[in-house]
Design a protein around this motif. Structure first.
Motif, PDB file in Angstrom:
ATOM      1  N   CYS A  31       0.824  -1.226   0.000  1.00  0.00           N
ATOM      2  CA  CYS A  31       0.000   0.000   0.000  1.00  0.00           C
ATOM      3  C   CYS A  31       0.851   1.267   0.000  1.00  0.00           C
ATOM      4  O   CYS A  31       0.330   2.355  -0.258  1.00  0.00           O
ATOM      5  CB  CYS A  31      -0.933   0.004   1.209  1.00  0.00           C
ATOM      6  SG  CYS A  31      -2.293  -1.175   1.078  1.00  0.00           S
ATOM      7  N   THR A  60      -0.095   1.000  -6.394  1.00  0.00           N
ATOM      8  CA  THR A  60      -1.437   1.505  -6.057  1.00  0.00           C
ATOM      9  C   THR A  60      -2.016   2.390  -7.155  1.00  0.00           C
ATOM     10  O   THR A  60      -3.228   2.593  -7.221  1.00  0.00           O
ATOM     11  CB  THR A  60      -1.402   2.292  -4.735  1.00  0.00           C
ATOM     12  OG1 THR A  60      -0.474   3.384  -4.856  1.00  0.00           O
ATOM     13  CG2 THR A  60      -0.984   1.404  -3.580  1.00  0.00           C
ATOM     14  N   LEU A  98      -4.913   5.455   1.428  1.00  0.00           N
ATOM     15  CA  LEU A  98      -4.864   5.177  -0.004  1.00  0.00           C
ATOM     16  C   LEU A  98      -5.602   6.229  -0.816  1.00  0.00           C
ATOM     17  O   LEU A  98      -5.343   6.416  -2.000  1.00  0.00           O
ATOM     18  CB  LEU A  98      -5.465   3.800  -0.290  1.00  0.00           C
ATOM     19  CG  LEU A  98      -4.563   2.600   0.021  1.00  0.00           C
ATOM     20  CD1 LEU A  98      -5.347   1.310  -0.135  1.00  0.00           C
ATOM     21  CD2 LEU A  98      -3.345   2.592  -0.882  1.00  0.00           C
TER      22      LEU A  98
END
Length: 566
Positions: free
Chosen positions: A76, A82, A122
């Motif tokens: 992550c 990502t 995120l």
């Protein structure tokens, strides 16, 4: 297929070592290596997702793969992974699969906390590594974050809109579980305008799970954001929020009451507009459970303030708008009226809920007489039956109260009774006067309704006499009746005021004569504002009647004479 055939510890360890290498070195060579391994990484993440979904619990998954959390956390933090839509979606699904709906131990609770933070990060990543990637791609940070957020929300919404095809208790994992995990992940995003569509999809999603379909934290966060106007929701989403959240519904009703009561006294037309613009009547028509909550709040308020005319006016206006919304519902979707009014006496339910506009005017007299007689029998019968059973606190009469509560919501029939009263002979007045007295005094709790009926009849005799052949001191006597008398049962001044106003509106006396009498009486009694308010409500009430073209100009003229500035 066993768990070890899906993902084994050695394979996870190799990938963790690779990810650590990528995370520690930011170079062109590293970026090329990530790109070369991106497809195998996707395949591995997909295997992880399958593995996680097959586990009974987060604790079980972590026990069999102790490096799982460390691996996902490392991935992550690598923006080159990502930023890839497919890899990002697989990461989210792995995290959702690890989220425990009901944590059984400290480890699962801590994992939930970490998952929420990771999902939030995120969507709002502003680390140096992400900044480097943006620079290399030539994308402004704000644009990059917005695109990532929108893509993530779009993928979340796809999953949120996936409906169950079989009952949840027949399968180990179902879309309802995913939707609950999504609702948890959405908590930090509820104030983002981009999240409104996802929030709406979650709120309106049909659920077959026996467990709570959405996270309580999510419902609370959305309710708070909506009440603070931090999120804009479509009407169906708002209705669904109220269905999910009792506190949000109660807050909406109390807000409507606060604003509506300020309009009832000063500007009934604004009250009409407020209810026209409100979503609540439509929500009540669509969901019987919502109506029952709203109606119960009104019921509790009226139990405390049964003589408050503004509150009665609000309940009447709301009920009128609710019934209009109910009338336009598709026949197959309608719930029986008795489900909306389960406590109301059946004998008066449909007669009261039928609006005067749906009945010939020549049938009004018999209908109002029947209503008055039925309500009177209910009151007298229950008073007799409960006379010995009531204790010293005088609890009141539940059935009679429910009948009166329904009458308040349908008080257009009280307006009709007053109109008929003006055209009635003196020997034919009792049913209409009793209905007016009952409307203002539903119980005998300190009111002595029978004695007030006598006082009300005396007041009506004086009002009738004023408009037939005004005596010299008639206005003064009537003004005195409008003022409460000490140590003597007295009906609410507004009930006598309504007798006066009804005569001014419906009597054949020329407008100038009615205006003169009205001005003299209300000025002496100090009820000018109250009279203007009742006239405004009456003006709205007769708006759809057959004589509106003649009555409304007369009402308007009387109201303007009382309050020229309005």
């Amino acid at each position: 297929m066993s768990d070890t055939e899906v993902v084994d510890v050695q394979e996870l360890g190799r990938w963790l070592h690779t990810v650590k290498t990528w995370d520690q070195t930011d170079s062109t060579k590293t970026h090329k290596d990530i790109c070369l391994h991106l497809r195998p990484m996707r395949d591995f993440l997909h295997k992880l997702q399958t593995y996680i979904n097959g586990m009974k619990s987060t604790a079980d998954a972590m026990k069999k793969l102790p490096l799982l959390g460390q691996f996902l956390g490392r991935v992550c933090w690598i923006p080159h992974i990502t930023a890839d839509g497919t890899s990002r979606a697989l990461l989210f699904q792995c995290l959702w699969g690890l989220y425990s709906e009901e944590p059984q131990n400290a480890m699962e609770a801590k994992a939930n906390q970490w998952i929420r933070k990771t999902l939030c990060r995120l969507t709002t990543d502003e680390e140096d590594t992400a900044q480097t990637l943006m620079t290399r791609l030539g994308v402004p940070p704000a644009e990059y974050h917005l695109k990532v957020l929108r893509k993530m929300l779009a993928r979340l919404q796809e999953h949120a809109e996936t409906a169950c095809t079989i009952p949840c208790d027949m399968i180990q994992s179902c879309p309802c579980d995913t939707a609950r995990a999504i609702s948890e992940a959405c908590v930090p995003l509820v104030a983002r305008p981009e999240a409104a569509s996802l929030i709406g999809a979650l709120l309106q999603r049909p659920f077959t799970s026996v467990k709570a379909p959405l996270s309580e934290d999510f419902i609370h966060a959305v309710g708070s954001a909506y009440s603070c106007r931090l999120v804009s929701l479509e009407v169906p989403a708002v209705v669904s929020l109220w269905w999910h959240s009792l506190s949000s519904l109660e807050e909406a009703v109390l807000s409507l009451m606060e604003q509506g009561l300020s309009y009832c006294h000063s500007a009934p037309h604004k009250l009409q507009q407020l209810l026209t613009d409100s979503i609540l009547p439509k929500a009540c028509a669509q969901h019987c459970s919502i109506f029952l909550v709203v109606n119960d709040i009104f019921r509790c308020a009226l139990k405390q303030k049964e003589e408050n005319y503004s509150l009665k006016c609000l309940v009447k206006t709301f009920t009128t708008h609710f019934l209009r919304e109910l009338a336009v519902q598709e026949q197959r979707k309608r719930v029986p009226l008795k489900a909306y009014f389960p406590q109301a006496p059946r004998c008066v339910l449909l007669p009261l809920l039928t609006p005067p506009s749906e009945m010939p005017e020549d049938a009004w007299r018999d209908h109002v007489k029947w209503l008055s007689g039925s309500l009177r029998r209910l009151a007298e019968q229950e008073e007799e039956e409960d006379e010995e059973a009531r204790d010293a606190t005088n609890r009141g009469l539940p059935l009679v109260f429910e009948a009166w509560f329904l009458l308040v919501g349908c008080s257009h029939w009280v307006d009709v009774a007053l109109q008929l009263l003006v055209a009635s002979k003196d020997t034919d007045c009792d049913p209409f006067l009793w209905l007016l007295t009952f409307y203002h005094h539903p119980t005998n709790r300190g009111h002595h309704r029978d004695q007030m009926q006598v006082v009300c009849r005396e007041a009506w005799g004086r009002v009738r006499g004023l408009f037939a052949a005004p005596p010299a001191d008639g206005c003064q006597i009537l003004a005195a009746l409008l003022s409460p008398q000490p140590q003597q049962p007295s009906p609410a001044p507004v009930s006598i005021l309504r007798l006066l106003l009804s005569s001014a509106v419906f009597s054949p006396l020329p407008l100038s004569g009615s205006t003169g009498i009205l001005l003299t009486v209300v000025e002496r009694s100090g009820l000018t504002d109250e009279a203007a308010c009742v006239l405004s409500s009456l003006e709205i009430s007769v708006g759809g009647g057959g004589h509106a073209h003649t009555l409304q100009p007369r009402i308007t003229a009387l109201r303007q004479a009382l309050a020229p500035s309005t």
